[in-house]
Write an enzyme that holds these catalytic residues in place. Structure first.
Site, mmCIF file in Angstrom:
data_model
loop_
_atom_site.group_PDB
_atom_site.id
_atom_site.type_symbol
_atom_site.label_atom_id
_atom_site.label_comp_id
_atom_site.label_asym_id
_atom_site.label_seq_id
_atom_site.Cartn_x
_atom_site.Cartn_y
_atom_site.Cartn_z
ATOM 1 C CG ASP A 111 -2.096 -1.122 1.143
ATOM 2 O OD1 ASP A 111 -2.462 -1.379 -0.026
ATOM 3 O OD2 ASP A 111 -2.481 -1.564 2.106
ATOM 4 C CG ASP A 125 -6.805 -1.406 -1.332
ATOM 5 O OD1 ASP A 125 -7.069 -2.494 -1.523
ATOM 6 O OD2 ASP A 125 -5.728 -0.857 -0.730
#
Length: 145
Positions: A111, A125
């Site tokens: 991330d 995401d």
């Protein structure tokens, strides 16, 4: 065909951006793009959304594979002439695949988008959230009438 194209675009963009982050940032390094608002921050998420289910790798892999199978089965329920829904479905499958690739290959999800007021996230995401939001609207508002 729309599903495959949007799926491939998400996976390529997701994996490409993650590769750039891994190659150019150290773990936990943060680069301000807009000071105190938006940073690129390299983290390894060993859980699911918002960091829940930390360390449950096998469970998350199985759940993700089941979600991909269910989304693929949902493809047959879409009207053939509804290209928009097919594109959105491809985004969702592509997002799930992007994070699945990380979990299988690395044991965690990379991330890096960091808005400081929200958990750090990635391209996959975004695709998943957009898919859920659009299909939820479709089911609750449009179909619910």
């Amino acid at each position: 065909m729309e599903v495959l194209i949007s799926l491939l675009m998400v996976v390529i963009l997701d994996q490409g951006t993650k590769y750039l982050i891994i190659e150019n940032l150290r773990l936990h390094q943060s680069i301000p793009i807009i000071e105190d608002i938006f940073h690129l921050t390299y983290i390894r998420n060993q859980g699911a959304a918002f960091g829940i289910l930390q360390g449950r790798l096998t469970f998350l892999i199985v759940v993700t594979m089941l979600a991909i199978i269910l989304l693929a089965l949902f493809y047959n329920e879409l009207p053939i002439d509804n290209r928009f829904s097919r594109i959105i479905l491809g985004l969702g499958i592509g997002g799930a695949l992007g994070n699945l690739i990380d979990r299988v290959r690395l044991g965690y999800v990379v991330d890096f988008f960091d808005f400081r007021v929200w958990p750090v996230f990635n391209v996959a995401d975004i695709a998943i959230v957009v898919t859920v939001a659009i299909f939820s609207y479709w089911l609750l508002v449009i179909e619910g009438k």
